[in-house]
Enzyme design. Structure first.
Site, PDB file in Angstrom:
ATOM      1  N   VAL A 363       0.862  -1.054   0.056  1.00  0.00           N
ATOM      2  CA  VAL A 363       0.134  -0.016  -0.045  1.00  0.00           C
ATOM      3  C   VAL A 363       0.813   1.349  -0.051  1.00  0.00           C
ATOM      4  O   VAL A 363       1.763   1.330   0.981  1.00  0.00           O
ATOM      5  CB  VAL A 363      -0.997  -0.010   1.461  1.00  0.00           C
ATOM      6  N   ASP A 473     -12.362 -12.096   7.828  1.00  0.00           N
ATOM      7  CA  ASP A 473     -10.875 -11.501   8.540  1.00  0.00           C
ATOM      8  C   ASP A 473     -11.189 -10.183   8.980  1.00  0.00           C
ATOM      9  O   ASP A 473     -10.290  -9.337   8.950  1.00  0.00           O
ATOM     10  CB  ASP A 473     -10.089 -11.409   7.304  1.00  0.00           C
TER      11      ASP A 473
END
Length: 693
Positions: A363, A473
């Site tokens: 990212v 998750d």
């Protein structure tokens, strides 16, 4: 025959005499009496303004149209036949037509086109096409029939019999000889131009109105074929056809007598009506065909805009049949689209710094050169390109691009790099993740702040479950925060859609510390309850500033859960003994010690939780998935309505964003993730991982 103004009608009488000679006339008074006489009376009242009262003059006496009577015989004083059709009107004397305006005769045809007078030119196109037959009286003047629709159709029936029954011995053009200056006779205009229309509409006429139908979009040849069914018959679909083209079409049909009552059987007309090189279509017929084919090309060119370059459409000669029979033939998906071709290039973004590198991607914080907006750029890992595009990234793109909710991170677009292996997701930039903020804080969140965060989290999870999506998750590192107090769920790499009935899924999901006990025990049939257990673990972590169950393995994780909540059995959890992992023996714990971790009143500085808050936490951490609270019920829990009330987002604490160097050297206590460990073993990379795992 001598040329003159009476030539058209005399040619018609000659044809009538030939008809009687061969004995092919099948007209009868019962046939015309059967075809709704009231319809013709209504037509007469509209045309003559009700003067005749439904009666007409013929040979000096009056009679009603609906009374069956044979045609009047020929007078000896006249030198021609005066048989009249039931739809025609005979002039008795000159005084009879003194009050009426004489009608102009139609001029002969040239190349299949009839010339009309100026008065007729002012009429609408539909009225030009359907002109009335001209009736001659003794003095040579002309009058128009009062009911042109019926007159035309009855003349068509006669001429159709002449053409089809005499074609084997007498050619059509020789039987209808030219008159005047070589133009086609007027009867050809009436017969050939209308005979096909009469054949198609004769059976349906008994159920329809006798007047011309107004043209609308439903009868258009370009009407959407997708809205039509295969067995729909459209008798009103009409178009202008030249005389020669009509003869060519008629030669390809097996036609019964118009008065026999049999259904007309049509052969394939497509080849004859659309073939431009057959040698038969000439003059205006060729021009009509060119216009028709040109229209098809224009429409299909408009449809071609939806197809990539080089895509071949169906042949123009099959376009009309495809529209009427199989709508899919013009809408069949014959293209293979690469969705990445329309994506922007990553070069349009300016890289600022690396935010983190997780299990499923790196990212970056970047600036959009076009708008100047600061966004996050997540690079999709493509190490296993032999196996195609990563399924986790494909699911994440599909879900995030289709979801729009304030508590779910927004994916703006997908961009590509210089090669096919560089694919990025452009997401809104969030300054923090919840795990990093909690490790930076010196004190845990207060109850009002926890309520603010939990409300946003529950709203996002409810939106996912309402849209049949499991996140699978949920953890503090997958919850993003900004300096406006907004919380957003991210990282949908393990998420997937589910259905009813439930299907077995893999149990190797959810980070270990947030994994539900049914997953730890090997259950494969699970639903939204696994996400609710994760929310209970997150709520406890927000209150205590540390993980609630921090096991090192699956057995250790189960042991920590059982020591805190008590060992389950069939009374607490029906079906527990049938789970694959239930054979492992754990220490017997009969009491729930969760309340010991969250006191209602703390004198030692530990986390505090009211009775209502503890009830919500306990219901989130229920063993039985069927009894575990849902996101909707949790949002309506009384804990969010009691004091202290949830804090406003604007008053939530803010923290400075970490730069790249701080993120690199900051060590986070991290939950062991079986998926990440397996990924690292396959890649041979044992380096540190960041926050977006």
């Amino acid at each position: 025959m001598a040329a003159g103004s009476h030539g058209g009608y005399r040619g018609y009488e000659v044809a009538r005499e030939r008809e009687h000679d061969v004995g092919v006339s099948r007209r009868s008074k019962e046939h015309y009496h059967h075809r709704h006489p009231s319809r013709h009376r209504d037509s007469e009242r509209r045309r003559d303004g009700g003067r005749s009262g439904g009666r007409e003059l013929s040979n000096g006496y009056s009679h009603r149209r609906d009374s069956p009577r044979p045609p009047p015989r020929r007078r000896p004083s006249e030198g021609r036949t005066e048989d009249r059709e039931p739809g025609e009107v005979s002039g008795g004397s000159g005084s009879e037509r003194s009050g009426e305006r004489p009608m102009k005769t139609r001029e002969p045809r040239e190349n299949g086109v009839t010339r009309v007078s100026k008065e007729e030119a002012k009429m609408s196109p539909s009225k030009k096409r359907k002109q009335s037959p001209v009736i001659w009286d003794r003095n040579g003047s002309q009058r128009q029939a009062r009911d042109p629709v019926r007159g035309i159709r009855e003349v068509d029936a006669v001429v159709a019999e002449i053409i089809m029954h005499q074609s084997h011995s007498l050619p059509v053009m020789s039987s209808l000889s030219s008159i005047g200056d070589g133009h086609s006779p007027m009867i050809l205009d009436v017969s050939v131009d209308k005979v096909q229309e009469y054949e198609k509409n004769r059976i349906v006429d008994e159920e329809e109105e006798g007047y011309p139908t107004m043209r609308n979009i439903l009868t258009s040849r370009w009407a959407d074929a997708g809205d039509e069914e295969e067995n729909v018959f459209v008798p009103k679909k009409k178009k202008s056809v030249s005389p020669v083209d009509s003869i060519e079409r008629g030669s390809t049909k097996k036609v019964t007598s118009p008065e026999s009552g049999e259904v007309l059987v049509y052969n394939s007309v497509r080849s004859s009506s659309r073939s431009s090189d057959s040698g038969v279509l000439q003059g205006s017929a060729n021009r009509d065909l060119e216009v028709e084919k040109g229209d098809n090309i224009d429409v299909e060119k408009a449809a071609d805009d939806d197809y990539p370059a080089g895509h071949l459409l169906d042949s123009d000669f099959e376009g009309e049949d495809c529209r009427s029979e199989t709508p899919e033939c013009t809408r069949s998906p014959r293209r293979c689209i690469n969705m990445l071709q329309g994506c922007r290039s990553v070069d349009e973004f300016e890289r600022l710094n690396t935010i983190n590198e997780g299990t499923y991607g790196v990212v970056f914080r970047v600036r959009d050169k076009r708008t100047g907006e600061i966004v996050a750029l997540k690079k999709v890992k493509m190490e296993k390109e032999r196996e195609g595009f990563p399924l986790t990234s494909l699911r994440e793109m599909n879900i995030l691009l289709s979801f729009h909710h304030p508590s779910i991170v927004e994916v703006k677009e997908v961009v590509v790099g210089s090669n096919d292996r560089d694919i990025f997701m452009v997401m809104e930039y969030m300054e923090h993740d919840l795990k990093g903020v909690m490790e930076t804080m010196k004190q845990p969140y207060s109850q009002s702040e926890v309520k603010c965060l939990m409300l946003q989290l529950l709203e996002g999870v409810k939106y996912l479950h309402d849209n049949w999506v499991l996140h699978r998750d949920l953890k503090t590192s997958n919850l993003l925060l900004n300096n406006r107090g907004e919380l957003k769920i991210c990282d949908f790499g393990l998420s997937r859609q589910y259905g009813s009935p439930l299907k077995p899924y893999t149990q190797l999901v959810v980070t270990l510390w947030y994994r539900a006990p049914e997953l730890l025990l090997g259950a494969k049939d699970y639903s939204t309850a696994i996400d609710m257990w994760s929310l209970g673990c997150i709520m406890g972590e927000l209150l205590s500033k540390g993980p609630l169950f921090n096991g090192k393995s699956e057995i250790d994780q189960l042991d920590k859960i059982f020591r805190t909540l008590g060992t389950p059995d069939e009374n607490i959890w029906p079906g527990y003994s049938k789970l694959p992992g239930a054979t492992v023996k754990f220490g017997k714990q009969t009491h729930n010690r969760l309340r010991d971790k969250f006191r209602a009143v703390s004198f030692t500085g530990g986390p505090m939780l009211s009775e209502a808050g503890f009830d919500l936490l306990n219901r989130l951490l229920t063993y039985d998935p069927e009894k575990r609270i849902s996101a909707e019920d949790a949002l309506n829990h009384e804990w969010f309505r009691e004091l202290p009330l949830p804090r406003s987002k604007d008053f939530m604490p803010t923290f400075p964003a970490l730069n790249e160097q701080d993120r690199r050297f900051k060590k986070h206590m991290k939950s062991p993730d079986p998926l990440e460990e397996q990924w690292m073993k396959e890649q041979g990379n044992n380096g540190d991982r960041g926050l977006f795992g």
